[in-house]
Write a protein that holds these residues in place. Structure first.
Motif, PDB file in Angstrom:
ATOM      1  N   UNK A  58     -67.637  53.911  50.014  1.00 48.63           N
ATOM      2  CA  UNK A  58     -67.680  55.259  49.453  1.00 48.63           C
ATOM      3  C   UNK A  58     -66.270  55.698  49.131  1.00 48.63           C
ATOM      4  N   UNK A  59     -66.132  56.430  48.043  1.00 48.88           N
ATOM      5  CA  UNK A  59     -64.793  56.953  47.746  1.00 48.88           C
ATOM      6  C   UNK A  59     -64.426  58.034  48.765  1.00 48.88           C
ATOM      7  N   UNK A  60     -63.158  58.102  49.065  1.00 50.69           N
ATOM      8  CA  UNK A  60     -62.658  59.144  49.970  1.00 50.69           C
ATOM      9  C   UNK A  60     -61.492  59.833  49.282  1.00 50.69           C
ATOM     10  N   UNK A  61     -61.398  61.100  49.487  1.00 45.29           N
ATOM     11  CA  UNK A  61     -60.354  61.894  48.852  1.00 45.29           C
ATOM     12  C   UNK A  61     -59.570  62.637  49.915  1.00 45.29           C
ATOM     13  N   UNK A  62     -58.282  62.742  49.703  1.00 43.68           N
ATOM     14  CA  UNK A  62     -57.423  63.498  50.605  1.00 43.68           C
ATOM     15  C   UNK A  62     -56.837  64.653  49.799  1.00 43.68           C
ATOM     16  N   UNK A  63     -57.026  65.837  50.308  1.00 43.27           N
ATOM     17  CA  UNK A  63     -56.472  67.021  49.659  1.00 43.27           C
ATOM     18  C   UNK A  63     -55.409  67.582  50.590  1.00 43.27           C
ATOM     19  N   UNK A  64     -54.230  67.789  50.050  1.00 46.27           N
ATOM     20  CA  UNK A  64     -53.126  68.296  50.863  1.00 46.27           C
ATOM     21  C   UNK A  64     -52.180  69.083  49.972  1.00 46.27           C
ATOM     22  N   UNK A  65     -51.467  70.025  50.565  1.00 51.43           N
ATOM     23  CA  UNK A  65     -50.480  70.771  49.777  1.00 51.43           C
ATOM     24  C   UNK A  65     -49.290  69.870  49.424  1.00 51.43           C
ATOM     25  N   UNK A  66     -48.762  69.992  48.226  1.00 52.63           N
ATOM     26  CA  UNK A  66     -47.627  69.161  47.798  1.00 52.63           C
ATOM     27  C   UNK A  66     -46.454  69.275  48.760  1.00 52.63           C
ATOM     28  N   UNK A  67     -46.246  70.458  49.301  1.00 52.72           N
ATOM     29  CA  UNK A  67     -45.093  70.656  50.188  1.00 52.72           C
ATOM     30  C   UNK A  67     -45.209  69.842  51.483  1.00 52.72           C
TER      31      UNK A  67
END
Length: 86
Positions: A64-73
């Motif tokens: 399954x695809x997994x995505x990581x969301x994080x602030x650029x900073x």
């Protein structure tokens, strides 16, 4: 869901959850059985709250695809994790 049906047959799902903490609590309280990632179950197996059963799937487990969301900073902080996962 399709993988479960192929591998385990016609199983009736009484409840599906998308929260691992809730899922663990339900299993520990005897509300049912389920598949848990080893990193979540390891402590409970060590404490003899859960029992690890051998499982060899007949059909390959789908990726399954997994995505990581994080602030650029924060990228510098999580760079080691990103490198490990890639």
């Amino acid at each position: 869901t399709e993988w479960y049906m192929k591998s385990l047959g016609d199983i009736i799902y009484a409840l599906q959850v998308d929260n691992s903490s809730l899922f663990v609590k339900m299993i520990l309280s005897g509300e049912g059985i389920g598949f848990l990632p080893e990193y979540i179950a390891k402590e409970h197996v060590r404490n003899k709250q859960l029992k690890k059963l051998p499982f060899t799937p007949i059909h390959p487990i789908p990726k399954r695809p997994a995505y990581i969301i994080y602030p650029k900073r924060k990228k510098a902080k999580i760079e080691p994790l990103l490198s490990f996962l890639m």
